[in-house]
Scaffold this motif. Sequence first.
Motif, PDB file in Angstrom:
ATOM      1  N   VAL A 265       0.860  -1.186   0.000  1.00  0.00           N
ATOM      2  CA  VAL A 265       0.000   0.000   0.000  1.00  0.00           C
ATOM      3  C   VAL A 265       0.896   1.237   0.000  1.00  0.00           C
ATOM      4  CG1 VAL A 265      -1.825  -1.177   1.306  1.00  0.00           C
ATOM      5  CG2 VAL A 265      -0.143   0.198   2.524  1.00  0.00           C
ATOM      6  N   SER A 266       0.300   2.362  -0.350  1.00  0.00           N
ATOM      7  CA  SER A 266       1.002   3.642  -0.218  1.00  0.00           C
ATOM      8  C   SER A 266       0.242   4.491   0.771  1.00  0.00           C
ATOM      9  CB  SER A 266       1.045   4.375  -1.561  1.00  0.00           C
ATOM     10  OG  SER A 266       1.828   3.645  -2.467  1.00  0.00           O
TER      11      SER A 266
ATOM     12  N   SER B 133       5.616   3.790   0.588  1.00  0.00           N
ATOM     13  CA  SER B 133       5.010   2.542   0.119  1.00  0.00           C
ATOM     14  C   SER B 133       5.660   1.362   0.817  1.00  0.00           C
ATOM     15  CB  SER B 133       5.193   2.386  -1.397  1.00  0.00           C
ATOM     16  OG  SER B 133       4.490   3.392  -2.069  1.00  0.00           O
ATOM     17  N   GLY B 134       4.903   0.311   0.969  1.00  0.00           N
ATOM     18  CA  GLY B 134       5.455  -0.904   1.569  1.00  0.00           C
ATOM     19  C   GLY B 134       4.337  -1.881   1.868  1.00  0.00           C
TER      20      GLY B 134
ATOM     21  N   GLU C  80      -3.245   8.949   4.681  1.00  0.00           N
ATOM     22  CA  GLU C  80      -4.308   8.485   3.779  1.00  0.00           C
ATOM     23  C   GLU C  80      -3.760   7.292   3.006  1.00  0.00           C
ATOM     24  OE1 GLU C  80      -8.189   9.506   2.638  1.00  0.00           O
ATOM     25  OE2 GLU C  80      -6.892  10.641   3.977  1.00  0.00           O
ATOM     26  N   VAL C  81      -4.461   6.173   3.063  1.00  0.00           N
ATOM     27  CA  VAL C  81      -3.948   4.943   2.428  1.00  0.00           C
ATOM     28  C   VAL C  81      -4.481   4.801   1.011  1.00  0.00           C
ATOM     29  CG1 VAL C  81      -3.968   2.424   2.521  1.00  0.00           C
ATOM     30  CG2 VAL C  81      -3.873   3.739   4.621  1.00  0.00           C
ATOM     31  N   PHE C  82      -3.593   4.383   0.125  1.00  0.00           N
ATOM     32  CA  PHE C  82      -3.981   4.044  -1.249  1.00  0.00           C
ATOM     33  C   PHE C  82      -3.481   2.640  -1.519  1.00  0.00           C
ATOM     34  CE2 PHE C  82      -3.562   8.545  -0.878  1.00  0.00           C
ATOM     35  CZ  PHE C  82      -4.673   9.042  -1.547  1.00  0.00           C
ATOM     36  N   PHE C  83      -4.256   1.878  -2.242  1.00  0.00           N
ATOM     37  CA  PHE C  83      -3.846   0.499  -2.505  1.00  0.00           C
ATOM     38  C   PHE C  83      -2.967   0.452  -3.739  1.00  0.00           C
ATOM     39  CE2 PHE C  83      -7.698   0.372  -0.043  1.00  0.00           C
ATOM     40  CZ  PHE C  83      -7.183  -0.260   1.069  1.00  0.00           C
ATOM     41  N   GLY C  84      -1.952  -0.407  -3.704  1.00  0.00           N
ATOM     42  CA  GLY C  84      -0.968  -0.432  -4.778  1.00  0.00           C
ATOM     43  C   GLY C  84       0.076   0.618  -4.477  1.00  0.00           C
TER      44      GLY C  84
ATOM     45  N   ARG D 214       0.957   3.415  -6.188  1.00  0.00           N
ATOM     46  CA  ARG D 214       0.803   4.824  -6.553  1.00  0.00           C
ATOM     47  C   ARG D 214      -0.009   5.551  -5.492  1.00  0.00           C
ATOM     48  NH1 ARG D 214      -1.967   4.963 -11.847  1.00  0.00           N
ATOM     49  NH2 ARG D 214      -1.435   7.149 -11.902  1.00  0.00           N
ATOM     50  N   ALA D 215       0.405   6.771  -5.191  1.00  0.00           N
ATOM     51  CA  ALA D 215      -0.266   7.527  -4.132  1.00  0.00           C
ATOM     52  C   ALA D 215      -1.619   8.032  -4.592  1.00  0.00           C
ATOM     53  CB  ALA D 215       0.602   8.696  -3.714  1.00  0.00           C
ATOM     54  N   CYS D 216      -1.733   8.272  -5.806  1.00  0.00           N
ATOM     55  CA  CYS D 216      -3.048   8.666  -6.304  1.00  0.00           C
ATOM     56  C   CYS D 216      -3.067   8.533  -7.798  1.00  0.00           C
ATOM     57  CB  CYS D 216      -3.406  10.093  -5.907  1.00  0.00           C
ATOM     58  SG  CYS D 216      -2.420  11.299  -6.768  1.00  0.00           S
ATOM     59  N   CYS D 217      -4.163   8.865  -8.433  1.00  0.00           N
ATOM     60  CA  CYS D 217      -4.323   8.549  -9.852  1.00  0.00           C
ATOM     61  C   CYS D 217      -3.846   9.675 -10.751  1.00  0.00           C
ATOM     62  CB  CYS D 217      -5.775   8.296 -10.118  1.00  0.00           C
ATOM     63  SG  CYS D 217      -6.792   8.788  -8.740  1.00  0.00           S
TER      64      CYS D 217
END
Length: 237
Positions: A190-191, A200-201, A228-232, A234-237
């Motif tokens: 996650v990021s 990330s880690g 704020e957690v993002f999956f994968g 990348r921090a955001c799109c």
Amino acid sequence: MRLPDGYRLVNLPRVDSTNAEALRRAAEGAPHGTVVLAAEQTAGRGRRGRSWLPAPGNLYMTVLVRPPAGHAAAQLSFVAAVALGEAMDRETDFRFKWPNDLLAGGRKIAGILIEADGEAAAVGIGVNAARTPDGVSDTAADLGGRIDAATLCARICSTFDRWYRRWLDEGFGPVRDAWLSRATGLGEVVSVRSARGTVSGRFDRLTANGAMVLVDASGIETEIAAGEVFFGRRACC
Ligand code: BTN
């Protein structure tokens, strides 16, 4: 509405924010277990300074608590999340998203905001019980009115009271285990975007205070207390 012993309901047709109202009442000496429930919020507050958008029929409630000294506020948000999850379990297949969102089908269906003032803390809970507010339809989900706000509020008070007592009696361990058993992203990369940047880690575990521990490819661990957690990756799109 039937509430646990020692709880008492303040039922309002309209308020700026149930958290704000609970903290005003706390300043006037309102006791532990005061529950502010509103049919409408005009200035609902979300985490990280955001607004919590309204929609008719959704649940806006705050439980005022006065934890004994030495009980970490960071842990309280997990107590609230686990209690909320137990109350929602019959209605939807949910997952927890760190630190204290509830997701259904990968979309946010409920949020928690803890605000403290002195030894009092306002445990604010918003659930999209009826519908998804305008403007967040891509990222949010709702219960479609399967349960009305007042019934859900009573159920949450009862699960919250039980988990809160368990936390005081047994510590954070059982709360953390219950949260991890339904956590999204555990063991995955996650990021997390925080004030210190994006890290990330692999989401490995929670610390004793509910901070997220990420482990990178070289085995280096980073503890994150807020973000704020993002999956994968990348921090955001
Ligand atoms: C989040 O950003 O996820 C937290 C949202 C918390 C919203 C609830 S609604 C009831 C209570 N009163 C508020 O003003 N906020 C919380």
